[in-house]
Write an enzyme that holds these catalytic residues in place. Structure first.
Site, PDB file in Angstrom:
ATOM      1  N   LYS B  81      -5.144  -6.086   7.367  1.00  0.00           N
ATOM      2  CA  LYS B  81      -3.949  -5.290   7.683  1.00  0.00           C
ATOM      3  C   LYS B  81      -3.319  -5.851   8.961  1.00  0.00           C
ATOM      4  CE  LYS B  81      -2.768  -0.359   8.115  1.00  0.00           C
ATOM      5  NZ  LYS B  81      -3.347   1.010   8.089  1.00  0.00           N
ATOM      6  N   SER B 156      -1.648   3.909   4.633  1.00  0.00           N
ATOM      7  CA  SER B 156      -0.765   2.860   5.109  1.00  0.00           C
ATOM      8  C   SER B 156      -1.344   1.456   4.924  1.00  0.00           C
ATOM      9  CB  SER B 156      -0.473   3.057   6.604  1.00  0.00           C
ATOM     10  OG  SER B 156      -1.681   2.973   7.356  1.00  0.00           O
ATOM     11  N   SER B 180      -5.415   6.599   5.338  1.00  0.00           N
ATOM     12  CA  SER B 180      -4.810   5.291   5.064  1.00  0.00           C
ATOM     13  C   SER B 180      -5.741   4.218   4.521  1.00  0.00           C
ATOM     14  CB  SER B 180      -4.133   4.756   6.332  1.00  0.00           C
ATOM     15  OG  SER B 180      -2.984   5.497   6.626  1.00  0.00           O
TER      16      SER B 180
END
Lengths: 65, 470
Positions: B81, B156, B180
């Site tokens: 990420k 996310s 997330s």
């Protein structure tokens, strides 16, 4: 505890130093209102001798199965 | 050894490289081939660094040839990420504001994986500043679900979920502040581990909420996640909130059976208003756990709606504080939904925020009392499978927060309580979309959750299924 109305939100954003117009304040009031409603049963009920660090104590307490 | 190396699990490929059955170059090239095939369809990568990755793979192979093994992930390619600082590399945090941000330090979690020998493939897409559960991103485009590209990945950690599902990386770091990691794991059919608050250092990870942020992996299997958590966990002077307790051998826990374990099923909230496919998969998962030797018991939990509200108050206030300078100087550079949600935090009075923090201890104690006698609680990650990208694109409309609340209904209480939660693939909808369940444990009992999750994965193959390229 009651949710803030748009006028109160506008005052808070002004005080926070990030002023918002009436339209945005109304949207914030609508958006964040349910969180105030959901937390209302807890708000104003906590004993004085309770610090945020009580979370760490609860987390580290040995819990038996 | 034959076959496509990129389809192997993290643990299997690490062993294959160490045993010289595959070179790091072969494995890395296999990932790059799949990235070339899938990236135009799913938009999972923020940056692809093919040449650098192959050069690093060659260096790993050369080291191995000389008898030097850097660690348990020697030569294994990975991407994470795009919010984990990597000194000298652009880290966008999924935002326009940090489009050119180049940190001078490397996050502790990432550094520990580098120290174990990983090779960097590039970086993965994410929701802007990790503040959203769907996977939409107005700056870099929505990430798409490899099982059906018309559907969201969840967020996310959207790129992490999509890339692991399509087997473009063997694992990926995500972060979980309100769901997330678990959300994209559920929607994309991969394994995701939200760790206990304090287990893994947050130093060098973009902050959203200092009270709620957690670092964790998404990967093919529980065994893969256990390996990664073991490498990353433990005290870090750069993050004084990390626990100093010894790090257990999580991998060892993955071999035990479920005999003698009790798994709780909530009597309310987590079983209410479920989509019919999610309800069916929950029943099937419980049945499998029972067949594997676990005892299933009902648990009556405290009111979870209040936990959700407290989580929202803490998250909104802390996120607004982190972003205050940019809210003043660069509000036009945020996406509409993220700006709206950051502005929400301006309306939280300090007393309300502190009350929400003060209640966290008693709320956790009450939860732990309610689950006494169980080893874990099982619950859906979300009430529904992945929505379509079109129907979940609510921007900053008046009902946007309500839509977000419904998606994160089952994940936020766990963030507020700071508990570990393992999301595992447990089935599919009639339309072929993955469905995951979360196993919620006691603080720092990642080993216990690994045991349960791995036993479930030995009995099923949902985690091994791979979406087909068109």
């Amino acid at each position: 505890m009651t949710r803030p109305d748009p006028k109160q939100v506008k005052a808070m954003t002004d005080v926070a130093g990030v002023p918002q117009d009436s339209e945005v304040s109304a949207r914030i009031a609508t958006s964040i209102g349910p969180a105030f409603d959901g937390f209302a049963p807890v708000a104003g009920t906590l004993p004085m001798d309770l610090e945020p660090a009580s979370f760490l104590l609860a987390q580290r307490t040995k819990v038996s199965k | 050894m034959s076959g496509e190396p990129a389809l192997m699990s993290l643990v299997a490929v690490a062993k294959a490289i160490a045993a010289k059955k595959f070179s790091s170059r072969e494995v890395t090239q296999s990932c790059l081939d799949r990235i070339a095939q899938w990236q135009p369809r799913v938009n999972a990568f923020m940056a692809i660094e093919a040449e650098e990755a192959l050069a690093a793979a060659d260096a790993a192979d050369a080291a191995l040839a000389k008898g030097e093994n850097l660690g348990p992930l020697h030569g294994v390619p990975m991407a994470h990420k795009d919010m984990y600082y990597d000194a000298g590399k652009v880290v966008t945090c999924g935002s326009k504001i940090r489009r050119d941000f180049v940190p001078t330090t490397t996050s502790t979690a990432l550094q520990r994986l580098k120290d174990a020998g990983t090779v960097r493939l590039g970086s993965l897409q994410m929701v802007e500043f990790a503040y959203g559960p769907t996977g939409h991103n107005v700056h870099y485009g929505a990430v798409r679900n490899p099982w059906n590209v018309d559907h969201i990945t969840g967020g996310s950690s959207s790129g992490s979920g999509s890339a692991v599902a399509a087997r473009l990386t063997f694992a990926a770091l995500g972060s979980d502040t309100g769901g997330s990691i678990r959300m994209p794991a559920h929607f994309c059919g991969v394994t995701g581990f939200k760790t206990t608050v304090g287990l893994i250092s947050r130093a060098g990870a973009m902050p959203l909420s200092q009270s709620l942020d957690t670092v964790g992996p998404l990967a093919q299997s529980v065994e893969d996640c256990a390996l990664l958590i073991g490498l990353m966990a433990g005290a870090d002077p750069e993050d004084p909130t990390t626990s100093t307790r010894p790090v257990p051998n999580y991998m060892a826990a993955t071999t035990a059976s479920l005999k003698g374990l009790k798994i709780g099923v909530p009597t309310a909230f987590y079983v209410d208003d479920l989509d019919s496919d999610v309800a069916r998969v929950l029943d099937e998962t419980i049945a499998t756990l029972k067949e594997e030797g676990a005892e299933i018991v009902k648990v009556e939990l405290p009111d979870q709606r209040q936990l959700t509200a407290a989580c929202q108050i803490v998250l909104a206030a802390e996120a607004a504080a982190f972003h205050k300078r940019w809210l003043i100087e660069r509000p036009q550079d945020y996406g509409a939904q993220v700006l709206m949600r950051l502005q929400n935090g301006l309306a939280i009075p300090a007393v309300t925020y502190l009350e929400a923090l003060r209640w966290r201890g008693p709320a956790l104690a009450a939860y732990l009392a309610a689950v006494t006698g169980t080893d874990a609680v099982i619950a859906p990650v979300a009430p529904m499978p992945a929505a379509t990208i079109a129907e979940s694109d609510v921007g900053n409309s008046l009902d946007a927060e309500a839509v977000i609340q419904r998606i994160t209904k089952f994940t936020r209480p766990i963030n507020y309580l700071g508990l570990p939660s393992l999301s595992i693939p447990t089935g599919f909808t009639a339309k072929g979309l993955p469905v995951g369940m979360q196993l919620i444990g006691r603080p720092f009992d990642e080993a216990g959750l690994s045991r349960i999750g791995a036993a479930f994965q030995r009995a099923t193959d949902y985690h091994q299924r791979v979406p087909k390229a068109a």
